[in-house]
Write an enzyme that holds these catalytic residues in place. Structure first.
Site, PDB file in Angstrom:
ATOM      1  N   MET A 100      -2.431   4.797  -4.634  1.00  0.00           N
ATOM      2  CA  MET A 100      -2.202   5.391  -3.491  1.00  0.00           C
ATOM      3  C   MET A 100      -0.169   6.006  -3.263  1.00  0.00           C
ATOM      4  O   MET A 100       0.590   6.087  -2.361  1.00  0.00           O
ATOM      5  CB  MET A 100      -1.706   3.970  -1.982  1.00  0.00           C
ATOM      6  CG  MET A 100      -2.376   3.515  -1.869  1.00  0.00           C
ATOM      7  SD  MET A 100      -4.366   4.245  -1.463  1.00  0.00           S
ATOM      8  CE  MET A 100      -4.264   4.619   0.366  1.00  0.00           C
ATOM      9  N   HIS A 119     -12.042   9.508  -3.591  1.00  0.00           N
ATOM     10  CA  HIS A 119     -11.563   9.683  -1.905  1.00  0.00           C
ATOM     11  C   HIS A 119     -12.501   9.142  -1.158  1.00  0.00           C
ATOM     12  O   HIS A 119     -13.761   9.421  -1.029  1.00  0.00           O
ATOM     13  CB  HIS A 119     -11.112  11.414  -1.786  1.00  0.00           C
ATOM     14  CG  HIS A 119     -10.705  11.608  -0.293  1.00  0.00           C
ATOM     15  ND1 HIS A 119      -8.887  11.129   0.037  1.00  0.00           N
ATOM     16  CD2 HIS A 119     -11.239  11.962   0.535  1.00  0.00           C
ATOM     17  CE1 HIS A 119      -9.470  11.571   0.822  1.00  0.00           C
ATOM     18  NE2 HIS A 119     -10.148  12.185   1.748  1.00  0.00           N
TER      19      HIS A 119
HETATM   20  C1  GRF Z   1     -10.787   2.791  -1.721  1.00  0.00           C
HETATM   21  O1  GRF Z   1     -11.200   3.203  -0.225  1.00  0.00           O
HETATM   22  C2  GRF Z   1     -10.986   3.960  -2.175  1.00  0.00           C
HETATM   23  O2  GRF Z   1     -11.860   5.235  -1.823  1.00  0.00           O
HETATM   24  C3  GRF Z   1      -9.312   4.787  -2.171  1.00  0.00           C
HETATM   25  O3  GRF Z   1      -8.644   3.161  -2.196  1.00  0.00           O
HETATM   26  C4  GRF Z   1      -9.271   1.910  -1.343  1.00  0.00           C
HETATM   27  C5  GRF Z   1      -9.231   0.966  -2.399  1.00  0.00           C
HETATM   28  O4  GRF Z   1      -9.745   1.293  -3.772  1.00  0.00           O
HETATM   29  N1  GRF Z   1      -8.610   5.676  -2.909  1.00  0.00           N
HETATM   30  P1  GRF Z   1      -9.545   0.022  -4.339  1.00  0.00           P
HETATM   31  O5  GRF Z   1      -9.935  -0.609  -3.600  1.00  0.00           O
HETATM   32  O6  GRF Z   1      -7.868  -0.612  -4.623  1.00  0.00           O
HETATM   33  O7  GRF Z   1     -10.336   0.436  -5.617  1.00  0.00           O
END
Ligand code: GRF
Length: 199
Positions: A100, A119
């Site tokens: 993120m 995404h």
């Molecule tokens: C998911 O919705 C993904 O699409 C976004 O981050 C969210 C959590 O992903 N990029 P994760 O469970 O940490 O892989």
């Protein structure tokens, strides 16, 4: 067979990272393509995905974005750690999995052509954040996820895989996110496997 190194970047639960690691094991990426996940890197020390990765015997690294003064400094440190995970300093694939952070153009350019992201929308619809709430509010009948190459323009690289799910009348952003996430765990390993077969 030449070895192929995959580095996965996470910020939280890392459920996509877990799906990728499981696929690598269950679909014999190492024996088929010499490919393996050589490290899991998080910008958050407390990311739950780190302990899961450690329990799998994977190498983990932390580059805490709070420890750096600005994006450029963080990205420079992150790049050093990511490249440091492989002997030749050049991972074959860098996989953003629930990572993120907005990356600087210099970081993206360094990994151009070999960095992927997932995404949680059917791009080009809903780039950016809060995709599930926006899809519901827009009255979409379908939503989904997209695996794409990472380019300097946010959420705009070549699409490698997409998955579609219905938006149900009583959906909340949370129920829709859970339905999409299930599909993410299928399309991310599939996208990587297709790339490995072509490398
Ligand atoms: C998911 O919705 C993904 O699409 C976004 O981050 C969210 C959590 O992903 N990029 P994760 O469970 O940490 O892989």
């Amino acid at each position: 067979m030449n070895r192929k190194s995959i580095v996965v970047l996470i910020s939280g639960s890392g459920s996509n990272m877990q799906a990728i690691v499981r696929a690598a094991q269950q679909r014999q990426w190492e024996s088929r393509w010499g490919a393996r996940v050589v490290g899991v890197v998080s910008n958050r020390p407390e990311a739950p995905g780190l302990s899961w990765a450690r329990d799998q015997g994977l190498v983990t690294r932390i580059v805490d974005h709070k420890a750096y003064d600005g994006r450029e400094a963080f990205d420079a440190a992150l790049r050093e750690v990511v490249d440091g995970l492989v002997p030749d300093g050049r991972p074959d694939l860098v996989v953003l999995a629930g990572f993120m952070r907005i990356l600087t153009p210099g970081f993206v350019a360094h990994y151009e052509g070999r960095m992927l992201n997932i995404h949680p929308s059917l791009l080009p619809a809903f780039p950016g954040l809060h995709t599930h709430r926006r899809a519901i509010e827009a009255g979409c009948r379908f939503a989904g996820a997209t695996v794409h190459r990472v380019t300097a323009e946010l959420d705009h690289g070549e699409y490698l895989e997409q998955a579609v799910v219905p938006v149900l009348p009583d959906d909340t952003p949370e129920t829709l996110a859970a339905r999409v996430l299930t599909q993410e765990h299928l399309i991310y390993p599939r996208a990587i496997e297709r790339l490995l077969a072509s490398l």
